[in-house]
Motif scaffolding. Structure first.
Motif, mmCIF file in Angstrom:
data_model
loop_
_atom_site.group_PDB
_atom_site.id
_atom_site.type_symbol
_atom_site.label_atom_id
_atom_site.label_comp_id
_atom_site.label_asym_id
_atom_site.label_seq_id
_atom_site.Cartn_x
_atom_site.Cartn_y
_atom_site.Cartn_z
ATOM 1 N N LEU A 171 97.491 24.171 -18.172
ATOM 2 C CA LEU A 171 96.108 24.580 -17.951
ATOM 3 C C LEU A 171 95.792 25.696 -18.928
ATOM 4 N N ARG A 172 94.669 25.557 -19.660
ATOM 5 C CA ARG A 172 94.257 26.533 -20.663
ATOM 6 C C ARG A 172 92.882 27.088 -20.292
ATOM 7 N N ASN A 173 92.819 28.393 -20.081
ATOM 8 C CA ASN A 173 91.596 29.055 -19.662
ATOM 9 C C ASN A 173 90.730 29.457 -20.846
ATOM 10 N N GLY A 174 89.408 29.464 -20.616
ATOM 11 C CA GLY A 174 88.485 30.066 -21.545
ATOM 12 C C GLY A 174 88.560 31.581 -21.457
ATOM 13 N N PRO A 175 87.798 32.313 -22.288
ATOM 14 C CA PRO A 175 87.922 33.771 -22.358
ATOM 15 C C PRO A 175 87.553 34.506 -21.076
ATOM 16 N N ASN A 176 86.777 33.873 -20.188
ATOM 17 C CA ASN A 176 86.403 34.519 -18.933
ATOM 18 C C ASN A 176 86.868 33.723 -17.716
ATOM 19 N N SER A 177 87.863 32.875 -17.903
ATOM 20 C CA SER A 177 88.422 32.077 -16.816
ATOM 21 C C SER A 177 89.831 32.557 -16.498
ATOM 22 N N SER A 182 95.639 34.783 -15.027
ATOM 23 C CA SER A 182 95.467 35.666 -16.164
ATOM 24 C C SER A 182 94.232 35.241 -16.938
ATOM 25 N N VAL A 183 93.311 36.168 -17.183
ATOM 26 C CA VAL A 183 92.070 35.851 -17.897
ATOM 27 C C VAL A 183 92.402 35.342 -19.300
ATOM 28 N N GLY A 184 91.917 34.148 -19.605
ATOM 29 C CA GLY A 184 92.168 33.541 -20.903
ATOM 30 C C GLY A 184 93.571 33.015 -21.096
ATOM 31 N N GLY A 185 94.369 32.993 -20.033
ATOM 32 C CA GLY A 185 95.778 32.639 -20.153
ATOM 33 C C GLY A 185 96.050 31.147 -20.167
ATOM 34 N N VAL A 186 97.281 30.824 -20.537
ATOM 35 C CA VAL A 186 97.776 29.448 -20.557
ATOM 36 C C VAL A 186 98.995 29.362 -19.661
ATOM 37 N N VAL A 187 99.038 28.348 -18.800
ATOM 38 C CA VAL A 187 100.179 28.113 -17.912
ATOM 39 C C VAL A 187 100.650 26.683 -18.100
ATOM 40 N N SER A 188 101.969 26.503 -18.261
ATOM 41 C CA SER A 188 102.548 25.162 -18.389
ATOM 42 C C SER A 188 103.750 25.045 -17.462
ATOM 43 N N GLY A 189 103.975 23.849 -16.930
ATOM 44 C CA GLY A 189 105.100 23.641 -16.042
ATOM 45 C C GLY A 189 105.721 22.280 -16.207
ATOM 46 N N PHE A 190 107.053 22.219 -15.998
ATOM 47 C CA PHE A 190 107.804 20.965 -16.090
ATOM 48 C C PHE A 190 108.710 20.856 -14.864
ATOM 49 N N ASN A 248 83.534 30.991 -18.781
ATOM 50 C CA ASN A 248 84.343 30.675 -17.596
ATOM 51 C C ASN A 248 84.565 29.166 -17.524
ATOM 52 N N HIS A 249 85.420 28.692 -18.412
ATOM 53 C CA HIS A 249 85.747 27.273 -18.447
ATOM 54 C C HIS A 249 87.248 27.112 -18.653
ATOM 55 N N ALA A 250 87.735 25.931 -18.334
ATOM 56 C CA ALA A 250 89.163 25.659 -18.488
ATOM 57 C C ALA A 250 89.368 24.155 -18.600
ATOM 58 N N TRP A 251 90.462 23.794 -19.246
ATOM 59 C CA TRP A 251 90.833 22.388 -19.288
ATOM 60 C C TRP A 251 92.336 22.277 -19.068
ATOM 61 N N GLY A 252 92.765 21.105 -18.650
ATOM 62 C CA GLY A 252 94.191 20.921 -18.412
ATOM 63 C C GLY A 252 94.541 19.461 -18.259
ATOM 64 N N LEU A 253 95.827 19.193 -18.188
ATOM 65 C CA LEU A 253 96.292 17.821 -18.012
ATOM 66 C C LEU A 253 97.614 17.806 -17.260
ATOM 67 N N THR A 254 97.886 16.678 -16.644
ATOM 68 C CA THR A 254 99.168 16.398 -16.007
ATOM 69 C C THR A 254 99.608 15.010 -16.432
ATOM 70 N N VAL A 255 100.864 14.869 -16.835
ATOM 71 C CA VAL A 255 101.447 13.559 -17.119
ATOM 72 C C VAL A 255 102.708 13.422 -16.276
ATOM 73 N N GLY A 256 103.031 12.193 -15.898
ATOM 74 C CA GLY A 256 104.200 12.002 -15.055
ATOM 75 C C GLY A 256 104.772 10.609 -15.127
ATOM 76 N N ASP A 257 106.024 10.516 -14.732
ATOM 77 C CA ASP A 257 106.752 9.239 -14.656
ATOM 78 C C ASP A 257 107.517 9.221 -13.346
ATOM 79 N N ASP A 258 107.287 8.193 -12.530
ATOM 80 C CA ASP A 258 108.052 7.973 -11.305
ATOM 81 C C ASP A 258 108.925 6.742 -11.508
ATOM 82 N N TYR A 259 110.231 6.924 -11.404
ATOM 83 C CA TYR A 259 111.161 5.801 -11.545
ATOM 84 C C TYR A 259 111.616 5.395 -10.145
ATOM 85 N N TYR A 260 111.196 4.218 -9.689
ATOM 86 C CA TYR A 260 111.437 3.773 -8.324
ATOM 87 C C TYR A 260 112.802 3.103 -8.194
#
Length: 394
Positions: free
Chosen positions: A356-362, A378-386, A330-342
């Protein structure tokens, strides 16, 4: 200039104010905070000595989003990606001899539909009144951030926004067992005391919130103590909070299983954060532990590293996080990157990408939208967004 509310105190230390907008390619905290502070609203830096005022303020944030998960993909117009859209009233009155009274009423809304964020609380993002003195500190009562929550939000370069911040999803607790609860929003029926700044760099906050329906367990559903050090280019903090679910809560810490025994179960949350101005960029680190006290419950540990750099009018940000629990797999890792143009100090175009990438029981998700319940966990699933969008503060 006295800082009154501890949540705004911490934001102000991280992102204080400046008399003008800087486009310097410095990447330091000083450069970054000149841009970010406009989204906090008036009064973030405390009452101006001898003055009284009432101000209307707010933020509108909306964008175009593409998110893909195990259940498919979605193209949508999505609100509240870089900032939470809100409208608020802030006021203060100078009472003489260094004393000031103040209040804040702040409501969140969704620009894509015009609907309010909360069906149960109009001023869901703040409803409190307080009194402040430079020598004695400040005391406020109402619906507000705890010191521990403010520290957690301030330590995330993306300010724990509800869509595009990996911290918001890795700081999960509902899979830890019976009675697990964490106060991550503004907290009802709360009392907050913030000390004056001690020795030029030290401060603390004590926080206590009553349950809306006392009966089972203690009368409180949150109590916390937070301390911080702010010295030049270094900021460090530590906080300990204890939470119990509230039987009648809806948007803060509702009881998941029952309203009789579950309110007696305590969850301990420990947070350490640090921010350092390295010159070319500003770095941050967070360690958070969530430990429910019910028998057989699991413990979660969250590690977060972030970096921010200003290049011309571009504010570049990145955060990577890892969540592990005492449950195997039950572990997971993920990241967010961004650019704000003022375009100005109040208006920015932005882009965000995260995964976000889930472990086998996350089964955590990312960039979730309650309206259509997508993307589903979703157990073990991967979600990405833009997402690309625009933010305007007024």
């Amino acid at each position: 200039m006295k800082l009154k509310n501890f949540g705004f105190l911490l934001f102000a230390i991280f992102f204080g104010v400046a008399p003008r907008l800087s486009w310097a390619d410095g990447g330091s905290m000083q450069d970054i905070r000149r841009l970010v502070v406009s989204g906090l609203g008036p009064g973030a830096m405390g009452a101006t000595p001898g003055s009284s005022m009432v101000s209307l303020y707010g933020t509108v944030d909306i964008g175009l989003d593409y998110t893909r998960g195990e259940q498919g993909s979605s193209k949508r117009v999505l609100s509240n990606n870089a900032w939470t859209s809100k409208v608020g009233l802030y006021g203060e009155e100078y009472l003489g001899e260094g004393w000031s009274a103040y209040f804040r009423l702040e409501a969140g809304f969704n620009p894509d539909t015009g609907a309010m964020q909360s069906a149960s609380s109009f001023f869901n993002r703040g409803s409190y009144v307080g009194i402040s003195n430079k020598e004695w500190g400040s005391l406020s009562l109402g619906k507000q951030l705890s010191g521990a929550t403010a520290l957690a939000i301030g330590a995330d370069p993306f300010l724990a926004t509800g869509h595009q911040s990996i911290y918001s999803y890795l700081a999960a607790y509902r899979d830890l067992g019976y009675g697990a609860s964490v106060d991550s929003n503004r907290i009802n029926d709360s009392i907050s005391y913030s000390s004056p700044i001690i020795a030029g760099s030290l401060g603390f906050n004590a926080f206590y919130a009553l349950k809306g329906l006392p009966g089972s367990g203690p009368k409180t559903h949150n109590r916390a103590v937070s301390m911080f050090y702010s010295g030049g280019k270094t900021f460090a903090s530590v906080s300990l909070s204890q939470n119990w679910c509230d039987p009648i809560a809806t948007s803060t810490t509702p009881c998941i299983s029952d309203n009789i025994v579950e309110p007696t179960v305590r969850t301990d949350n420990f947070l350490v954060s640090a921010m350092q101005d390295f010159g070319p960029f500003t770095g941050s680190a967070v360690y958070m532990q969530t430990r429910p006290q019910s028998p057989g419950s699991a413990t979660a540990k969250l590690y977060l590293l972030g970096a921010q750099k200003l290049v011309g009018r571009h504010l570049l940000r990145a955060t990577v996080g890892y969540r592990g629990t005492s449950i195997a797999g039950n572990h997971a890792w993920g990241l967010t990157v961004g650019d704000d143009y003022y375009l100005s100090k109040r208006t920015a175009l932005y882009g965000r990408w995260g995964t976000l990438r889930n472990g086998p029981n996350s089964s955590l998700t990312y960039n979730y939208e309650a309206a259509n319940k997508f993307p589903a966990p979703s157990v073990g699933g991967v979600v990405s967004g833009f997402t690309v969008g625009i933010t305007h503060h007024f």
